[in-house]
Design an enzyme around this catalytic site. Structure first.
Site, PDB file in Angstrom:
ATOM      1  N   THR A 142       0.839  -1.216   0.000  1.00  0.00           N
ATOM      2  CA  THR A 142       0.000   0.000   0.000  1.00  0.00           C
ATOM      3  C   THR A 142       0.872   1.264   0.000  1.00  0.00           C
ATOM      4  OG1 THR A 142      -0.208   0.135   2.413  1.00  0.00           O
ATOM      5  CG2 THR A 142      -1.890  -1.142   1.240  1.00  0.00           C
ATOM      6  N   ASN A 143       2.013   1.197   0.644  1.00  0.00           N
ATOM      7  CA  ASN A 143       2.906   2.373   0.615  1.00  0.00           C
ATOM      8  C   ASN A 143       3.518   2.563  -0.760  1.00  0.00           C
ATOM      9  OD1 ASN A 143       2.931   3.700   3.309  1.00  0.00           O
ATOM     10  ND2 ASN A 143       3.391   1.610   3.970  1.00  0.00           N
TER      11      ASN A 143
ATOM     12  N   MET B 193      11.062  -6.317   4.482  1.00  0.00           N
ATOM     13  CA  MET B 193      11.323  -6.943   5.773  1.00  0.00           C
ATOM     14  C   MET B 193      12.710  -7.594   5.866  1.00  0.00           C
ATOM     15  SD  MET B 193       8.669  -5.753   6.999  1.00  0.00           S
ATOM     16  CE  MET B 193       8.283  -6.353   8.632  1.00  0.00           C
TER      17      MET B 193
ATOM     18  N   ILE C 266      16.932  -6.622   6.471  1.00  0.00           N
ATOM     19  CA  ILE C 266      17.810  -5.543   6.920  1.00  0.00           C
ATOM     20  C   ILE C 266      18.954  -5.399   5.928  1.00  0.00           C
ATOM     21  CG2 ILE C 266      19.383  -4.829   8.762  1.00  0.00           C
ATOM     22  CD1 ILE C 266      17.460  -6.288  10.702  1.00  0.00           C
ATOM     23  N   LEU C 267      19.125  -4.193   5.429  1.00  0.00           N
ATOM     24  CA  LEU C 267      20.207  -3.949   4.463  1.00  0.00           C
ATOM     25  C   LEU C 267      21.542  -3.899   5.203  1.00  0.00           C
ATOM     26  CD1 LEU C 267      18.588  -1.133   2.271  1.00  0.00           C
ATOM     27  CD2 LEU C 267      18.745  -3.572   1.736  1.00  0.00           C
TER      28      LEU C 267
ATOM     29  N   ASN D 245      12.921   4.984   4.864  1.00  0.00           N
ATOM     30  CA  ASN D 245      12.133   3.835   5.328  1.00  0.00           C
ATOM     31  C   ASN D 245      10.907   4.352   6.061  1.00  0.00           C
ATOM     32  OD1 ASN D 245      11.506   1.104   6.042  1.00  0.00           O
ATOM     33  ND2 ASN D 245      12.322   1.484   8.090  1.00  0.00           N
TER      34      ASN D 245
ATOM     35  N   HIS E 265       8.317   3.259   9.127  1.00  0.00           N
ATOM     36  CA  HIS E 265       8.238   2.322  10.251  1.00  0.00           C
ATOM     37  C   HIS E 265       6.957   2.600  11.050  1.00  0.00           C
ATOM     38  CE1 HIS E 265       9.761  -0.465  13.226  1.00  0.00           C
ATOM     39  NE2 HIS E 265       9.354   0.394  14.144  1.00  0.00           N
TER      40      HIS E 265
ATOM     41  N   GLU F 266       0.178   6.104   7.353  1.00  0.00           N
ATOM     42  CA  GLU F 266       1.473   5.826   6.699  1.00  0.00           C
ATOM     43  C   GLU F 266       1.401   6.212   5.220  1.00  0.00           C
ATOM     44  OE1 GLU F 266       3.307   2.003   7.135  1.00  0.00           O
ATOM     45  OE2 GLU F 266       2.326   1.629   9.028  1.00  0.00           O
TER      46      GLU F 266
HETATM   47  C1  GAR Z   1       3.831  -1.002   6.908  1.00  0.00           C
HETATM   48  O1  GAR Z   1       3.040  -0.948   8.048  1.00  0.00           O
HETATM   49  C2  GAR Z   1       5.250  -0.556   7.221  1.00  0.00           C
HETATM   50  O2  GAR Z   1       5.306   0.474   8.141  1.00  0.00           O
HETATM   51  C3  GAR Z   1       5.827  -1.826   7.789  1.00  0.00           C
HETATM   52  O3  GAR Z   1       5.325  -2.850   6.968  1.00  0.00           O
HETATM   53  C4  GAR Z   1       4.046  -2.454   6.465  1.00  0.00           C
HETATM   54  C5  GAR Z   1       4.034  -2.582   4.966  1.00  0.00           C
HETATM   55  O4  GAR Z   1       2.771  -2.327   4.430  1.00  0.00           O
HETATM   56  N1  GAR Z   1       7.243  -1.795   7.793  1.00  0.00           N
HETATM   57  C6  GAR Z   1       7.974  -2.333   8.754  1.00  0.00           C
HETATM   58  O5  GAR Z   1       7.514  -2.890   9.717  1.00  0.00           O
HETATM   59  C7  GAR Z   1       9.472  -2.186   8.549  1.00  0.00           C
HETATM   60  N2  GAR Z   1      10.143  -2.472   9.751  1.00  0.00           N
HETATM   61  P1  GAR Z   1       2.575  -2.155   2.870  1.00  0.00           P
HETATM   62  O6  GAR Z   1       3.223  -3.367   2.214  1.00  0.00           O
HETATM   63  O7  GAR Z   1       1.087  -2.155   2.663  1.00  0.00           O
HETATM   64  O8  GAR Z   1       3.221  -0.873   2.470  1.00  0.00           O
END
Ligand code: GAR
Length: 194
Positions: A20-21, A94, A96-97, A111, A113, A178
């Protein structure tokens, strides 16, 4: 990185899942007068739902197998280089680089978070927030450095944790926020830091 020739900044978005992001960043890139183009999506998961948004928008995508992290990152660096990527946005990626990539793209990796950093770094943020009966939580867009979820904060937004909230309801409500702040943070970063 303000470009005098009018060319847009080439961005690669890294995903592992739903996307979604990624979708909200793509929508932002389509707005008039914006200075970016998303030219590449990298996923470590072949079946990541978010790849749909790359396909739908004719954005090149690559799946990188992470069975061997060193090989995966060698491949990532090669692909980024071949595609002249200037900025990276991690969007639910998900993995870590390692320092190798972070050094090469120093202050060029963003990023998102799902917590009010520096609080609740790492995984299972919503579960921990609810267990600790926090009154507020939120989300943060930050620069990536070599320490987990610790780079300079670009934008952060706070929301209330409701008494009736569970992990599902809280993460759903926060995800909408987000999706709103990631493009805003990218815009702010480009205008102030590049
Ligand atoms: C989001 O909530 C993002 O903040 C989180 O994964 C989700 C991805 O959603 N990221 C982390 O936890 C990174 N540590 P999306 O695939 O719908 O964008």
């Amino acid at each position: 990185m303000e470009k005098l020739d009018g060319k847009k900044i080439k961005i690669c978005v890294f995903i592992s899942g739903r996307g979604t992001n990624l979708k909200s960043l793509i929508n932002f890139s389509k707005q008039k007068k914006n200075k970016i183009e998303i030219t590449l999506v990298i996923s470590n998961k072949r079946n990541a739902k978010g790849l749909y948004f790359a396909k739908k928008n004719n954005i090149k995508f690559t799946i990188v197998n992470y069975k061997n992290k060193k090989n995966a990152e060698t491949r990532i660096l090669k692909i980024l280089n071949q595609n002249h990527i200037e900025l990276i946005c991690l969007a639910g990626f998900m993995k870590i680089l390692s320092k190798r990539i972070i050094k090469k793209y120093k202050n060029k990796i963003l990023n998102i978070h799902p917590s009010l950093l520096p609080r609740y770094k790492g995984l299972n943020t919503h579960k921990r927030v609810i267990e600790n009966k926090e009154a507020f939580t939120g989300c943060t867009v930050h620069l990536v450095n070599s320490k987990l979820d610790s780079g300079k904060i670009i934008i952060q937004k706070k929301i209330k944790v409701l008494k009736k909230d569970n992990v599902k309801s809280l993460s759903k409500r926060l995800l909408k926020v987000e999706n709103q702040i990631y493009p805003k943070a990218l815009k702010k970063f480009i205008s102030t830091s590049l």
